[in-house]
Write a protein that holds these residues in place. Sequence first.
Motif, PDB file in Angstrom:
ATOM      1  N   VAL A  80       0.851  -1.192   0.000  1.00 48.35           N
ATOM      2  CA  VAL A  80       0.000   0.000   0.000  1.00 48.35           C
ATOM      3  C   VAL A  80       0.886   1.240   0.000  1.00 48.35           C
ATOM      4  O   VAL A  80       1.755   1.392   0.864  1.00 48.35           O
ATOM      5  N   LEU A  81       0.655   2.126  -0.985  1.00 44.08           N
ATOM      6  CA  LEU A  81       1.432   3.357  -1.100  1.00 44.08           C
ATOM      7  C   LEU A  81       0.510   4.562  -0.976  1.00 44.08           C
ATOM      8  O   LEU A  81      -0.544   4.608  -1.618  1.00 44.08           O
ATOM      9  N   PRO A  82       0.878   5.548  -0.159  1.00 43.29           N
ATOM     10  CA  PRO A  82       0.081   6.782  -0.103  1.00 43.29           C
ATOM     11  C   PRO A  82       0.279   7.583  -1.390  1.00 43.29           C
ATOM     12  O   PRO A  82       1.365   7.601  -1.967  1.00 43.29           O
ATOM     13  N   ALA A  83      -0.786   8.236  -1.850  1.00 40.39           N
ATOM     14  CA  ALA A  83      -0.709   9.002  -3.100  1.00 40.39           C
ATOM     15  C   ALA A  83      -1.633  10.209  -3.012  1.00 40.39           C
ATOM     16  O   ALA A  83      -2.388  10.370  -2.049  1.00 40.39           O
ATOM     17  N   ARG A  84      -1.571  11.052  -4.024  1.00 42.58           N
ATOM     18  CA  ARG A  84      -2.434  12.238  -4.075  1.00 42.58           C
ATOM     19  C   ARG A  84      -2.864  12.454  -5.526  1.00 42.58           C
ATOM     20  O   ARG A  84      -2.045  12.398  -6.448  1.00 42.58           O
ATOM     21  N   GLY A  85      -4.153  12.690  -5.739  1.00 41.76           N
ATOM     22  CA  GLY A  85      -4.661  12.935  -7.084  1.00 41.76           C
ATOM     23  C   GLY A  85      -4.144  14.255  -7.626  1.00 41.76           C
ATOM     24  O   GLY A  85      -4.234  15.283  -6.934  1.00 41.76           O
ATOM     25  N   ALA A  86      -3.602  14.259  -8.835  1.00 39.99           N
ATOM     26  CA  ALA A  86      -3.022  15.478  -9.405  1.00 39.99           C
ATOM     27  C   ALA A  86      -4.095  16.527  -9.686  1.00 39.99           C
ATOM     28  O   ALA A  86      -3.863  17.719  -9.488  1.00 39.99           O
ATOM     29  N   TYR A  87      -5.269  16.115 -10.132  1.00 36.79           N
ATOM     30  CA  TYR A  87      -6.331  17.064 -10.478  1.00 36.79           C
ATOM     31  C   TYR A  87      -7.088  17.529  -9.236  1.00 36.79           C
ATOM     32  O   TYR A  87      -7.278  18.729  -9.014  1.00 36.79           O
ATOM     33  N   SER A  88      -7.513  16.569  -8.420  1.00 34.48           N
ATOM     34  CA  SER A  88      -8.338  16.911  -7.252  1.00 34.48           C
ATOM     35  C   SER A  88      -7.501  17.380  -6.066  1.00 34.48           C
ATOM     36  O   SER A  88      -7.981  18.141  -5.223  1.00 34.48           O
ATOM     37  N   GLY A  89      -6.250  16.912  -6.006  1.00 28.82           N
ATOM     38  CA  GLY A  89      -5.418  17.242  -4.853  1.00 28.82           C
ATOM     39  C   GLY A  89      -5.780  16.440  -3.624  1.00 28.82           C
ATOM     40  O   GLY A  89      -5.201  16.635  -2.549  1.00 28.82           O
ATOM     41  N   SER A  90      -6.741  15.526  -3.749  1.00 34.72           N
ATOM     42  CA  SER A  90      -7.200  14.740  -2.604  1.00 34.72           C
ATOM     43  C   SER A  90      -6.254  13.565  -2.336  1.00 34.72           C
ATOM     44  O   SER A  90      -5.737  12.949  -3.281  1.00 34.72           O
ATOM     45  N   PRO A  91      -6.037  13.216  -1.080  1.00 33.04           N
ATOM     46  CA  PRO A  91      -5.204  12.054  -0.771  1.00 33.04           C
ATOM     47  C   PRO A  91      -5.907  10.753  -1.155  1.00 33.04           C
ATOM     48  O   PRO A  91      -7.135  10.643  -1.060  1.00 33.04           O
ATOM     49  N   THR A  92      -5.159   9.807  -1.627  1.00 34.50           N
ATOM     50  CA  THR A  92      -5.709   8.505  -1.977  1.00 34.50           C
ATOM     51  C   THR A  92      -4.643   7.453  -1.700  1.00 34.50           C
ATOM     52  O   THR A  92      -3.610   7.755  -1.100  1.00 34.50           O
ATOM     53  N   ASN A  93      -4.875   6.226  -2.146  1.00 32.60           N
ATOM     54  CA  ASN A  93      -3.922   5.146  -1.893  1.00 32.60           C
ATOM     55  C   ASN A  93      -3.764   4.295  -3.150  1.00 32.60           C
ATOM     56  O   ASN A  93      -4.709   4.132  -3.940  1.00 32.60           O
ATOM     57  N   VAL A  94      -2.575   3.768  -3.322  1.00 33.71           N
ATOM     58  CA  VAL A  94      -2.296   2.847  -4.424  1.00 33.71           C
ATOM     59  C   VAL A  94      -1.943   1.495  -3.823  1.00 33.71           C
ATOM     60  O   VAL A  94      -1.051   1.396  -2.985  1.00 33.71           O
ATOM     61  N   VAL A  95      -2.671   0.478  -4.254  1.00 33.97           N
ATOM     62  CA  VAL A  95      -2.420  -0.891  -3.789  1.00 33.97           C
ATOM     63  C   VAL A  95      -1.789  -1.675  -4.939  1.00 33.97           C
ATOM     64  O   VAL A  95      -2.353  -1.743  -6.031  1.00 33.97           O
ATOM     65  N   LEU A  96      -0.607  -2.229  -4.680  1.00 38.25           N
ATOM     66  CA  LEU A  96       0.064  -3.075  -5.659  1.00 38.25           C
ATOM     67  C   LEU A  96      -0.136  -4.527  -5.282  1.00 38.25           C
ATOM     68  O   LEU A  96       0.078  -4.911  -4.123  1.00 38.25           O
TER      69      LEU A  96
END
Length: 285
Positions: free
Chosen positions: A225-241
Amino acid sequence: MKQESVKNVLLLLAGAFVYSVGTQYFIVPAQIAPGGAVGIALMINHLTSLPIGTLTLLINLPLLVLAWFYLSHRFTVRTAVATVLVSVVLDFLVTPICPMYGGDRLLSSVYGGIVVGVGMALIFQAGFTTGGTDIAGYLLQKKFPHYSIGHALMIIEGIILLMSIFVFQDVDAGLFGLISVYVQTKVIDMILYGSDAGSQAVIITQHPQKISQRVIQELERTTTVLPARGAYSGSPTNVVLCTVRKSEFVRLKRIIGQCDPNAFVMVNETTEVLGLGFKGFAEAI
C-alpha cells in the motif's frame, strides 16, 4: 563457479543437439523458412543442396564481424561459439543419421517450432545466442536507440517469410513458416519465464486495507500500500500493488469490485514473478 560453467556447457550442447534435430527432422521436410539466418539458409539449401549448418554460419559471419566492432567482444565470442557448434552438430552429427518426418506438413511445422524452440531456449539459458536476427536487433538498437527494434525485426522476419513463398513456390510455405515462428516464440517464452507468469494490478482506492485484508485471507497473497495524491483533485488517496497468478485474477477483480466499486485499476501482464508465494530465486538462476 565451476559447477555453473559445466551446467552452461551441458545446456549449450543439449540445446545445439535439440535445435539441430528439430531443424532436420521437422523443418526441412516441411519446406518452410521460419525466419532468421537459418531461414535464409534453408531457402539457399532448397535451391543448391548446400549444407544448412554451413550456410547458416556463412550468413552469420558478416553479422559477427559487425558485432565485434560495434557490440561487446564477450557477446560476439559467445554468439560465435554457439553458431559454430550448432552448424557442426547439424551438418556432421544430426543430418547424416537423423531421418525426416514424412507426415502432415502442418504437424511438421508445429512440432518443428516446438523442438527448435526448446533447443533455442536451452541455448539462451546457457547464456549464449544463435546469432542472426539477435545480432541484427542489437546492431539496430545501437544505431537507432529510440527506434522500435521489435517492429524492425518483425519486418525482417516478414520479408524472409515472404521470400520463402517465391523460393518454395508455395503460398503455404509462408503460412506454415509463420505458424512455426509463433509456436517457437511461445515455447521459448514458456521455458525461459516458466509457468509463474501472472498479472500485476495497480489499484487506486479509498479502501486499501479492506482490499488488502480480503486478498490476504481469500487469495493467500499480500499487497503493498502506497500513499498518493490525485493530481487534479489534490485529494489524498492510496495505491495498492498486488501480483497474482492468472488463474487468480478473476477472484481479485471480484474482491476489488465488492470492496470499492469506484476503484481505478490498471493491469499489467508479468512474464515472470519471483519471491514469496511464487518461484524462488534458486529455481530461477
